[in-house]
Structure formats: C-alpha cells, structure tokens
Design a protein around this motif. Structure first.
Motif, mmCIF file in Angstrom:
data_model
loop_
_atom_site.group_PDB
_atom_site.id
_atom_site.type_symbol
_atom_site.label_atom_id
_atom_site.label_comp_id
_atom_site.label_asym_id
_atom_site.label_seq_id
_atom_site.Cartn_x
_atom_site.Cartn_y
_atom_site.Cartn_z
ATOM 1 N N ASN A 141 -1.859 90.366 -42.370
ATOM 2 C CA ASN A 141 -3.315 90.297 -42.154
ATOM 3 C C ASN A 141 -3.947 89.326 -43.149
ATOM 4 N N GLU A 188 1.939 92.147 -44.949
ATOM 5 C CA GLU A 188 1.120 93.001 -44.074
ATOM 6 C C GLU A 188 0.634 92.262 -42.828
ATOM 7 N N HIS A 225 1.978 86.811 -46.707
ATOM 8 C CA HIS A 225 1.661 88.217 -46.982
ATOM 9 C C HIS A 225 2.315 89.133 -45.938
ATOM 10 N N HIS A 230 -7.789 88.869 -45.259
ATOM 11 C CA HIS A 230 -8.009 88.736 -46.705
ATOM 12 C C HIS A 230 -8.789 87.453 -47.011
HETATM 13 ZN ZN ZN Z 1 -3.011 92.875 -46.458
#
Ligand code: ZN
Length: 141
Positions: free
Chosen positions: A83, A81, A79, A87
């Motif tokens: 993070n 981002e 992913h 998630h």
């Molecule tokens: Zn994210």
C-alpha cells in the motif's frame, strides 16, 4: 489551556475524501472557545487531513484523480504491505490542519470544508481535534 476530542470515521472506499466539517464545528462550539486555535490531526500513515472546496464535489474528484495519476496504486514500490501509494499520498497531503477560531466560530472560508482523506480504506479512522484557547491577557479583538 488545551482540550482534546475525537471523531470516529468509517470510510467506505479505498480512496475518498470524507467531509468532517460539521463534526469539527460542533465540537468547537461545545468547547465554548471564543478566540483560539483548532488543530485537526490523524494518527494514521495512510490517511490525511486537508481543507478544500466543499461546494462542488467535482473538486474532490479531481484532487483524488490527480493523486492517483501522480501516485498510482502499483509501481516501483518495495513496501511489503503493498500500500505504498497510500503512504505516499498521505505524506503529500499531510497529517494535520489548523483552523483559527474567531468570535466563537471556525474561521473557514465560505467554500472551505475539512476533509479526512482516506487512501487505504475501507477502515475505521480516529481524528484527534485539539483546541487551544487564546485571548489570555485581555487583548482580544
Ligand atoms: Zn503499509
């Protein structure tokens, strides 16, 4: 009938459990519902809600330390981002809890508190609290 209220929460750390029991209880009392259901929900993909020990803060510490051990901040994630751990933690803990309302009060156990779980803070979070009034038909206890 249903009613919706909101609680705005500001987290201070990347990962933490914020006790929102008093706010949820105050909103529940305002509704005047005697018998029903209180549904607490977060419309976020990196935050969650749970009910757990409210008396001993070391339980919160242990829950967060265990989630960090199971789902480290860095790992085999794709992913963009960066993070993904947040998630995954949010999905493990879940986005809602339901609490019965009995005799005008949240039917929480003595040691239970309601927590917003922040997994990608600090951020502003908005908790939705929905109420369903029960007891229609006069069969309440
Ligand atoms: Zn994210």
């Amino acid at each position: 009938m249903t009613m919706t209220r909101h609680i705005n929460v500001k987290s201070a750390r990347r990962i933490e459990m914020l006790d929102i029991t008093a706010e949820v209880a105050a909103i529940a009392a305002e509704t005047g519902i005697d018998e029903g259901l209180c549904h607490v929900y977060v419309p976020h993909t990196t935050a969650a809600v749970t009910i757990n020990e409210g008396a001993d803060p070391s339980v919160r510490r242990d829950i967060l330390a265990t989630l960090n051990r199971l789902v480290p901040e860095t790992g085999d994630y794709t992913h963009a981002e960066r993070n993904s751990d947040a998630h995954i933690k949010a999905t493990l803990v879940g986005s809602s809890v339901s609490i019965p309302i009995e005799a005008g009060k949240l039917a929480l156990g003595s040691w239970q508190s309601v927590y917003l779980c922040e997994f990608d803070g600090p951020r502003h979070r908005r908790v939705h609290v929905n109420f369903i009034r029960g007891g229609e038909g006069g069969h309440g206890h």
